[in-house]
Design an enzyme around this catalytic site. Sequence first.
Site, PDB file in Angstrom:
ATOM      1  N   ASN A  59     -11.802   6.956   2.942  1.00  0.00           N
ATOM      2  CA  ASN A  59     -10.465   6.689   2.408  1.00  0.00           C
ATOM      3  C   ASN A  59     -10.315   5.196   2.135  1.00  0.00           C
ATOM      4  OD1 ASN A  59      -7.770   7.755   1.902  1.00  0.00           O
ATOM      5  ND2 ASN A  59      -7.090   6.683   3.756  1.00  0.00           N
ATOM      6  N   GLU A 107     -10.861   2.249   4.730  1.00  0.00           N
ATOM      7  CA  GLU A 107     -10.854   0.862   4.242  1.00  0.00           C
ATOM      8  C   GLU A 107     -12.120   0.083   4.602  1.00  0.00           C
ATOM      9  OE1 GLU A 107      -7.130  -0.781   5.662  1.00  0.00           O
ATOM     10  OE2 GLU A 107      -5.948   0.598   4.449  1.00  0.00           O
ATOM     11  N   HIS A 151      -1.416   2.978  -2.847  1.00  0.00           N
ATOM     12  CA  HIS A 151      -0.214   2.177  -2.596  1.00  0.00           C
ATOM     13  C   HIS A 151       0.007   1.346  -3.858  1.00  0.00           C
ATOM     14  CE1 HIS A 151       0.144   3.386   1.533  1.00  0.00           C
ATOM     15  NE2 HIS A 151      -1.127   3.098   1.745  1.00  0.00           N
ATOM     16  N   ASP A 202       2.567   5.702  -2.531  1.00  0.00           N
ATOM     17  CA  ASP A 202       3.947   5.201  -2.601  1.00  0.00           C
ATOM     18  C   ASP A 202       4.032   4.180  -3.730  1.00  0.00           C
ATOM     19  OD1 ASP A 202       2.701   3.110  -1.184  1.00  0.00           O
ATOM     20  OD2 ASP A 202       3.767   3.512   0.684  1.00  0.00           O
ATOM     21  N   GLU A 242      -2.103   8.429   0.295  1.00  0.00           N
ATOM     22  CA  GLU A 242      -1.020   7.592   0.850  1.00  0.00           C
ATOM     23  C   GLU A 242      -0.107   7.073  -0.247  1.00  0.00           C
ATOM     24  OE1 GLU A 242      -2.489   4.594   3.538  1.00  0.00           O
ATOM     25  OE2 GLU A 242      -4.028   5.912   4.342  1.00  0.00           O
TER      26      GLU A 242
HETATM   27  C1  XIL Z   1       0.637   2.160   8.425  1.00  0.00           C
HETATM   28  C2  XIL Z   1       1.717   2.925   9.155  1.00  0.00           C
HETATM   29  O1  XIL Z   1       2.455   3.666   8.230  1.00  0.00           O
HETATM   30  C3  XIL Z   1       2.606   1.958   9.904  1.00  0.00           C
HETATM   31  O2  XIL Z   1       3.566   2.662  10.663  1.00  0.00           O
HETATM   32  C4  XIL Z   1       1.763   1.086  10.820  1.00  0.00           C
HETATM   33  O3  XIL Z   1       2.562   0.116  11.447  1.00  0.00           O
HETATM   34  C5  XIL Z   1       0.669   0.408  10.028  1.00  0.00           C
HETATM   35  O4  XIL Z   1      -0.088   1.372   9.335  1.00  0.00           O
HETATM   36  N1  XIL Z   1      -3.136   2.157   4.944  1.00  0.00           N
HETATM   37  C6  XIL Z   1      -3.411   3.107   5.907  1.00  0.00           C
HETATM   38  C7  XIL Z   1      -2.353   3.543   6.847  1.00  0.00           C
HETATM   39  O5  XIL Z   1      -4.514   3.677   5.882  1.00  0.00           O
HETATM   40  O6  XIL Z   1      -2.889   3.897   8.083  1.00  0.00           O
HETATM   41  C8  XIL Z   1      -1.297   2.483   7.027  1.00  0.00           C
HETATM   42  O7  XIL Z   1      -0.244   3.068   7.809  1.00  0.00           O
HETATM   43  C9  XIL Z   1      -0.799   2.002   5.692  1.00  0.00           C
HETATM   44  C10 XIL Z   1      -1.927   1.385   4.878  1.00  0.00           C
END
Ligand code: XIL
Length: 989
Positions: free
Chosen positions: A497, A454, A532, A563, A561
Amino acid sequence: MRTLRALVAAALLCLVPAVSAHAAADLTYDFENGTTQGWGPRGGGVSATVTPDAAHGGASSLLTTGRTATWHGASIAAPFVRGAGYTVTAYARLVSGQPAATIALTVQRTPTGGSTTYERVAAATVTDGGWTRLSGNYLFTAESTDVQLYAESSDATGQFYLDDIVVTPLGDPTREPVSSDFEDGTAQDWASRAAATLQPSAEAAHAGSRSLAVSGRSATWDGPALNVLGRMAEGDKYALSVWVRLGPEATAGRLGLSIERRTGGTPSYERVVSPKDVPAGEWVQLSGTYTLAYDVDFLSVYVESDTGTFPFYLDDFSMKYIQPKPIQTDIPALKDKVPFVMGSALTRPDALGVHGELLARHFSGVTPGNELKWDATEPREGEFTFADGDFLVDFATRHGMTIRGHTLAWHSQTPDWVFQNADKELLLKRLETHVRTLVTRYKGKIAAWDVVNEVVDENQPDGLRRSKWYEIAGLDFIRTAFRVAHEADPDAKLFINDYNTEFPRKREALYALVKRLKEEGVPIDGVGHQLHLNIEHPPASSVEATIERFATLGVDQQITELDVSIYTDFVSSYDTIPPELLVQQGHRYKELFDVFRRQAAKLSSVTVWGESDDVSWLRSWPIPRLNAPLLFDDDLQAKPAYWGVVDPSRLAPPVRRLEAPAGTPKVDGKRDLEWDLLPDSPIARVGDVSAGFQARSSGKGLYVLAEVTDPTAGKDDRVTFTVDGTPYVVKRTGGPKAAVRPTPTGYRVEALIATGSDADVTAGGSMAATDIDVEVTVSDSAGASTSWTGKVTTAPAIKLTSAAHRTPVLDGAVDRAWSAAPEIRTATWIQGTSGATAKVRSLWSGSTLYVLAQVTDPTLSEESPNPWEQDSVEIFVDPGNGKTKGYEDDDGQYRISFSGRITVGGTFDAGGVKDHVKAVTRTVPGGYVVEAAIELPTITLAPGTLLGFDAQVNDATGTTRTSAVTWNDTTARSHLDTSHWGVLRLTRG
Ligand code: XIL
């Protein structure tokens, strides 16, 4: 036969202990065989003998005499197994002539390394007039020596009989519910964590007439705690619930439920329920689930506050084992159904029990969700902790899964010390040590690392996030992290990422960065797209465009990641999720996996962020709410989303929805302005065909538009509109009442389709509000076809106005420039039916949009603490006119109160818009004037540009809003959803 029976009898005899066994494992001491069955005297001078003088059942009992102290009595080495619970029942009676006394059954034991303790199991008042039953439960948890069960009497010299003592093992104590209701006037084993006083109290009760009053707390974490060691088993999940209420003097406070666990003396604290508001005078339930993921030697549940040491009451605690559903073994493994590594994020509890089974069955890759982040691996400088990371890496290795390391450098979940007193040199040194230590430790085990996470911010001129990393070290932190990671494990694949890479502006900012770093020789192997997403947005086609774009850089790509939130905004929340939403989600996953499969040559893995809904991070982010973004549900059963990936033919048909605003576009194959007021609804790509689709309603029927992407023309290329069950085919070569034109990537179809009967038409000549079943199928000559199926609903026409090209002076006075702009009025009441209204005009120049609102509102108030309840004007601007449900990050809600106070709404933190508005206000007789200038840096303004646009006037009386009125949006959801705003067109004049 006889021999067999004799053998069985003999075998049973061998199993029978010195006492007779009633049920399978009950131990009964009935003193009928003439021996004391292991019982003996406790205390000097005491004797315990079998006597026929009295008997509860049978003919004899155990008599205790010669006592001279209350703790004297009869005892036995307790037949308890550690970790189990027991019910102990006995009958007692005094020898004739003795005064009534309390007889108690007690356990004495010496915990390893501790001093001897005495725990009462049961007690009752006993007389010489008859047998009294004593009964109680005992849970034997901590390791102890010299464990004895004994009977004693409050009368130091009293003599008594005991008979029919039964020890019944309870079920597995980790499966038995634990509860406290404080109705017996005791603290029921709750104990203070530090200085707090716990007092059973009748002043307040959630149910019944008593609770536990907690006062005198010395810290936020001080308060009531219950020892639950031995009551939870590793890998098992429990539902915990307790009711809390503020104490008498407290007026506000937040309380939560936590767990303290220790392994080898090191404590760790975990939240079961984050502290939440407890309004004065109300009982609030704290409920949540907890999975014990560690081997512990101390386990305690407690209530704490986030700030303050106010008193509170506690009542009706319960803790219950949640029996997991077995995972399905009759469905295909995900990993066998996709042409890339199928990964899941996991945390430690996810590797245990049924969760671990589900992971092992379906996934070929894993990403530790938190365990390799900086706060988990190097909480203090030079102090590395790898227990959890190792555990997950071992789990994955054992199951032959590939591992993604997440993440080496990030602005979040990074301890403060990293940046403390750090100049660039020191910061990079810390980074180097950290990266080298982690990558070296897992060399050869972790296949891919998210080296930086990020780092892009498309709203910065240089596209880089203003993190502490960046502020102190510029781009060098990225260069260093990659260099060191590569040195430490040259075989590991190194990734950059990020999220939102499917949105064009972010995509391009990341693209430029990766291109630049690659040209410099920074060892970047790949780009990770977090993905996401939400249920509506963005379309799968933008994900595909992103993958195709990065492919031109020759880098590997991974989906890291994934979802799909069921929400499109940051505030909504369902109590129960509508089933059709889950079907819709299934189709969304299908479309995404169609893209991934098509692009498999460019993707080495696809990872979902969590294996099942119950463990998704979206249950707590951005707010605690019921979300269900993954492929398996809370019980680990396959959702429609799973079938969307594995076998979409198993999905129920989607029921999509589309609005057909009133409108009469010309059916000529040209795309009128009318069609540009809304974006086309995507019809996802199958084979080489895809399309965008829209509809307008009118008294003549339904106007439809399809923009078809189909690069190779063939004679069977066609679009079929099935309206209310009647198919209407338009070939690429044309059709009746239809117009078809070629476009650079395919063709456009416009048609007018009569619907239903005359009853569909209102007196005014427009179509009555109604749902029309529509299916649009686009087919090509090669046999590919894709469709949209759903309900089209008639809606009011979308309002359109324009902004003239002029620059006003921003001073709250209506200068002449404004006369060039048409005036619109707010007349769509979303609250009340009358009140303050505004006349609104717009101008533009350069990258600025100017808005003038002349508000009629004779009485002005800013008394409410909520800005939307103050007399104010809201201006809504969507630079792309995307009409998305939910905000994109350059969509803004700009609110200006009559006195010039500005508040801005947008996505979660409004980061992309919050500093983009200036305004001057002026009160005038009967109202006020707002003159605002809004910067729109994310697009190039030009004549013909269309902006999503709306205006709203909030009318306050005192501290309440009495009415609210908009220009176009009827939904009262403008602050959450841009899809019903009107349209503003920039003109040259
Ligand atoms: C999230 C975890 O899943 C949570 O358990 C934690 O509290 C916060 O982070 N982007 C990312 C991940 O790169 O590391 C994050 O993971 C979600 C958003």
